[in-house]
Enzyme design. Structure first.
Site: not given
Ligand code: NAD
Length: 367
Positions: A93, A193, A195, A197
């Site tokens: 990293k 959440g 988002g 994913v």
């Molecule tokens: P994102 O930022 O697109 O989505 C996160 C969502 O969570 C947002 O819509 C946000 O409004 C919501 N959120 C934040 N705080 C909240 C709360 N207290 N209650 C309810 N909702 C809340 O992120 P993402 O890319 O969808 O990733 C989601 C999780 O998965 C993260 O922890 C990320 O580290 C992990 N992750 C993502 C990937 C990827 O490919 N995107 C890969 C590995 C791990």
């Protein structure tokens, strides 16, 4: 991983190596360039399985030692994630010290790319918090050892659909362990959440006839998802304690802690969020003692890493999806190992990763 401690005190006395003795990192590289203001640390934790891959984080650290600790902690996590995903990758990293809003420039990112290039492929970088795909395009002008590029540059694009597919596979495997069948039809799932994913995960679950409950602090996306998937919207405070079969955290880290775990009424916790357990041993054990089947976060969300790894070997989305499907079997293996060893699933996943590294070290012992 949560149990990892490193004690670095380079302030009054220079005791960096003393701090490093408590860890098993292979190499820490300090990158400094006055002209661009670049101050970066590349931590290479373990390259037994292959080159160390991990994103570059840009952050305003209060102390330089915090930046070193962060790079070391995160690189170690990458070693386990790659190992358990069955990839021929090690863990590394990078962190760049500085404000991503004001201190980033083409020259700084390209200079960083030169440092990555100088490691001759031992480290492969990607975007992370504070860096973007655009930044990686600059890095790519100086080194081929970068992934997470846009599709027009041969990259895999947004990894979220692949991460969501892996999460779906992990949920199905957890159902198989819990109910004896991996069918989710008629089961109730609470997704926290919605988002990048979370949305794709809802698509998979909806197709299989799951009763969906959803929460997000963004009311717009919550309403949109409720309409699209016929899901029941709930508040972020209530979603954890809902009486459902499965809880899928897809928002924040640290969501499984002393306050939230006693509220759980589900039989399975399986979601994409990183670092879900505030304390791996303590909270992993709490879930185990409550009879809740937990899908370790760094296993179930490894689709994103599988996707970028596939970019390094020549990107084909079908291959990435195919490899991501294996998360199903890995989760079942980890559950079996946890039962045999009498440990919680998170600890079993770490042991699973360590076993693969040790096995491959033996394989690599002859030319
Ligand atoms: P994102 O930022 O697109 O989505 C996160 C969502 O969570 C947002 O819509 C946000 O409004 C919501 N959120 C934040 N705080 C909240 C709360 N207290 N209650 C309810 N909702 C809340 O992120 P993402 O890319 O969808 O990733 C989601 C999780 O998965 C993260 O922890 C990320 O580290 C992990 N992750 C993502 C990937 C990827 O490919 N995107 C890969 C590995 C791990």
């Amino acid at each position: 991983m949560g149990d990892f401690q490193v004690d670095i005190k380079p302030t009054t006395q220079f005791e960096l190596f003393a701090g490093l003795e408590s860890t098993d990192h292979e190499q820490i590289v300090f990158c400094q360039d006055n002209a661009t203001g670049l101050k970066a640390i590349i931590a290479i934790h373990n390259t037994v399985l292959g080159p160390g891959l991990g994103g570059t984080r840009m952050w305003m650290y209060n102390h330089e030692k915090d930046a070193i600790k962060d790079a070391m902690r995160l690189s170690r996590g990458m070693t386990y994630k790659a190992a358990v995903a069955g990839l021929n990758l090690g863990g590394a990293k990078a962190v760049i010290i500085g404000d991503p809003k004001t201190q980033k420039s083409e020259a700084l990112m390209r200079k960083f790319g030169r440092f990555v290039e100088n490691l001759n492929g031992k480290y492969i970088t990607a975007e992370d918090v504070g860096t973007t795909t655009r930044d990686m395009e600059y890095v790519a002008m100086e080194t081929k050892n970068v992934v997470g590029l846009p599709e027009i540059m041969g990259g895999g694009g947004d990894p979220s659909p692949v991460t969501a597919y892996g999460t779906y596979m992990g949920i199905k495997a957890s159902a198989k362990k819990t109910y004896g069948s991996d069918s989710l039809s008629g089961k109730s799932v609470a997704v926290m959440g919605i988002g990048k994913v979370g949305w794709h995960l809802l698509e998979y679950l909806n197709k299989e006839g799951v009763k969906l409950n959803i929460a997000d602090i963004n009311s717009g996306i919550l309403e949109k998802a409720a309409n699209e998937f016929g899901a029941i919207p709930v508040s972020s405070d209530d979603i954890v304690g809902l009486d459902v079969d499965i809880f899928a955290p897809c928002a924040l880290g640290g969501i499984l802690n002393d306050q939230t775990i006693p509220q759980l009424k589900c039989q399975i916790v399986a979601g994409a969020a990183n670092n879900q357990l505030e304390d791996e041993t303590l909270h992993g054990n709490m879930l185990k003692n409550m009879g809740i089947v937990y899908a370790p976060d760094f296993v179930i969300n490894s689709g994103g890493l599988i996707n970028v790894y596939s970019e390094h070997t020549g990107y084909v989305r079908e291959i990435a999806m195919n490899q991501t499907e294996n998360i199903y079997h890995t989760i079942l293996d980890i559950n079996k190992m946890a039962d045999e060893l009498g440990v919680n699933n998170q600890i079993a996943a770490i042991k699973h990763a360590e076993k693969r590294i040790n096995d491959m070290m033996h394989v690599h012992s002859t030319y």
